[in-house]
Scaffold this active site. Sequence first.
Site, short mmCIF file in Angstrom:
data_model
loop_
_atom_site.label_atom_id
_atom_site.label_comp_id
_atom_site.label_asym_id
_atom_site.label_seq_id
_atom_site.Cartn_x
_atom_site.Cartn_y
_atom_site.Cartn_z
N GLY A 12 2.53 5.24 -4.51
CA GLY A 12 2.84 3.83 -4.79
C GLY A 12 3.21 3.65 -6.25
O GLY A 12 2.56 4.23 -7.12
N ARG A 73 6.31 8.25 -0.73
CA ARG A 73 5.14 8.98 -0.21
C ARG A 73 5.73 10.05 0.71
O ARG A 73 6.05 9.76 1.86
CB ARG A 73 4.22 8.05 0.56
CG ARG A 73 3.67 6.88 -0.26
CD ARG A 73 2.64 6.10 0.51
NE ARG A 73 2.31 4.83 -0.10
CZ ARG A 73 1.47 4.67 -1.11
NH1 ARG A 73 0.85 5.71 -1.63
NH2 ARG A 73 1.22 3.47 -1.59
N ASP A 104 -4.02 9.94 -6.23
CA ASP A 104 -4.74 11.09 -5.65
C ASP A 104 -3.89 11.92 -4.68
O ASP A 104 -3.94 13.15 -4.71
CB ASP A 104 -6.04 10.62 -4.98
CG ASP A 104 -5.79 9.65 -3.85
OD1 ASP A 104 -4.73 8.98 -3.86
OD2 ASP A 104 -6.64 9.55 -2.95
N THR A 127 -1.67 4.62 -10.69
CA THR A 127 -1.90 3.88 -9.43
C THR A 127 -2.61 2.58 -9.80
O THR A 127 -3.44 2.57 -10.72
CB THR A 127 -2.78 4.67 -8.44
OG1 THR A 127 -3.31 3.76 -7.45
CG2 THR A 127 -3.95 5.38 -9.09
N ASP A 129 -4.80 1.25 -8.11
CA ASP A 129 -6.14 1.23 -7.51
C ASP A 129 -7.28 1.65 -8.45
O ASP A 129 -8.44 1.34 -8.19
CB ASP A 129 -6.18 2.14 -6.27
CG ASP A 129 -5.38 1.58 -5.11
OD1 ASP A 129 -4.99 0.40 -5.18
OD2 ASP A 129 -5.14 2.31 -4.14
N ASP A 131 -8.70 4.48 -8.75
CA ASP A 131 -9.72 5.15 -7.96
C ASP A 131 -9.79 6.66 -8.20
O ASP A 131 -10.17 7.42 -7.32
CB ASP A 131 -9.49 4.87 -6.47
CG ASP A 131 -8.11 5.32 -6.00
OD1 ASP A 131 -7.27 5.66 -6.85
OD2 ASP A 131 -7.88 5.32 -4.79
N ARG A 173 -7.07 0.13 -0.48
CA ARG A 173 -7.46 0.48 0.88
C ARG A 173 -8.70 1.35 0.93
O ARG A 173 -9.41 1.38 1.92
CB ARG A 173 -6.31 1.11 1.65
CG ARG A 173 -5.72 2.31 0.99
CD ARG A 173 -4.51 2.81 1.74
NE ARG A 173 -3.72 3.64 0.86
CZ ARG A 173 -2.47 3.94 1.04
NH1 ARG A 173 -1.82 3.48 2.09
NH2 ARG A 173 -1.82 4.70 0.20
O1 F6P Z 1 -0.62 2.44 -4.52
C1 F6P Z 1 -1.82 1.97 -4.09
C2 F6P Z 1 -1.60 0.87 -3.07
O2 F6P Z 1 -0.99 -0.24 -3.68
C3 F6P Z 1 -2.87 0.47 -2.35
O3 F6P Z 1 -3.65 -0.45 -3.06
C4 F6P Z 1 -2.30 -0.08 -1.06
O4 F6P Z 1 -3.26 0.04 -0.04
C5 F6P Z 1 -1.13 0.81 -0.80
O5 F6P Z 1 -0.72 1.31 -2.05
C6 F6P Z 1 0.04 0.16 -0.12
O6 F6P Z 1 1.03 1.12 0.05
P1 F6P Z 1 2.49 0.85 0.60
O7 F6P Z 1 3.23 0.08 -0.46
O8 F6P Z 1 3.05 2.19 0.81
O9 F6P Z 1 2.33 0.04 1.84
#
Ligand code: F6P
Length: 323
Positions: A12, A73, A104, A127, A129, A131, A173
């Site tokens: 992301g 991704r 991660d 990120t 997050d 995390d 998430r």
């Molecule tokens: O990059 C982290 C994040 O923003 C999370 O907080 C979220 O759950 C996820 O990516 C959403 O991903 P995508 O944009 O691929 O739906």
Amino acid sequence: MIKKIAILTSGGDSPGMNACIRAVVRTAKYNNINVIGFLRGYEGLIDNNFIELKTESVSGIINRGGTILKTARSQRFTTQQGLAQAVKTIHKQSIDGLVIIGGDGSFKGAEALSKYIKIPLIGCAGTIDNDLVGTDYTIGYDTAINTVVEAVDKIRDTAESHDRVFVVEVMGRDAGLIALRSAIACGADALLVPEVKQDTLALIKKMKSWRSTKSSKIIIVAEGDESGGAYKIAELIKKHHPKFDLRVSILGHIQRGGNPTCMDRVNASMVGFAAVKALIAGKKNKMVGIINKQIVFTPFAKAVKHNQTLNKNLEELIEVLSS
Ligand code: F6P
């Protein structure tokens, strides 16, 4: 001797990734190292899809959200075939090092790749997050929480005007760190996060003491909370406390965009700079982070692990201040 390096952004996107790219390119150029950027993360590495990066290529991007290198991704990179293609590209490009900006999942990928190549890999934690073990703050987290605070302040205005209860869902998430910090800053009345089990039941209980009229309340929930998210919680609240005038707001991807804050720009610049210096110094297969204002290096294998516990002091803080 490092003569040519590559950089990519993966997973992301997060505000500040561009500032980090800029720092990597400028530090490399300062040290007479050529730089290429693979496009769309590991997808670009697999397909040898790249651009040359010069000093001027990164002008005017420190203030921009997103990533000029684009991101993805990559499912292909999780396969043996994808990895083998990536190894081929690395040999073809004759690069002496690779900088990966991501979270991660990106470092899990880096760890897998490192088994097949000799060149060093260095990660920069990017990120929203926050995390990752090995850094106090990931690139993008500060901007994201400020975006949440700004949005919830606005929600608060309308919530107060109508004496409503709002369930606001924020990203995360697997981790409740966006939720925790923004809940404190917004003066939220309750917090639901994946790290705390049974918090939904506790909320239903706590709500008994909330007046059903003439007061607004804000409940912040992380998308990964075991309750299943804001709509599920709203259903439960309606069942147990039907008198509340209830609304749901899901903040979604606005949390990933926007101009990075000063803190994200500075941190991103620091880790980008440190990443290139690390490659020059012969470090390999580690993530650069900042802990207590100092640059620290964490092996990819450790950086991928989620931090499963929240800061107890902050949890207590929100409990007391929302009482
Ligand atoms: O990059 C982290 C994040 O923003 C999370 O907080 C979220 O759950 C996820 O990516 C959403 O991903 P995508 O944009 O691929 O739906």
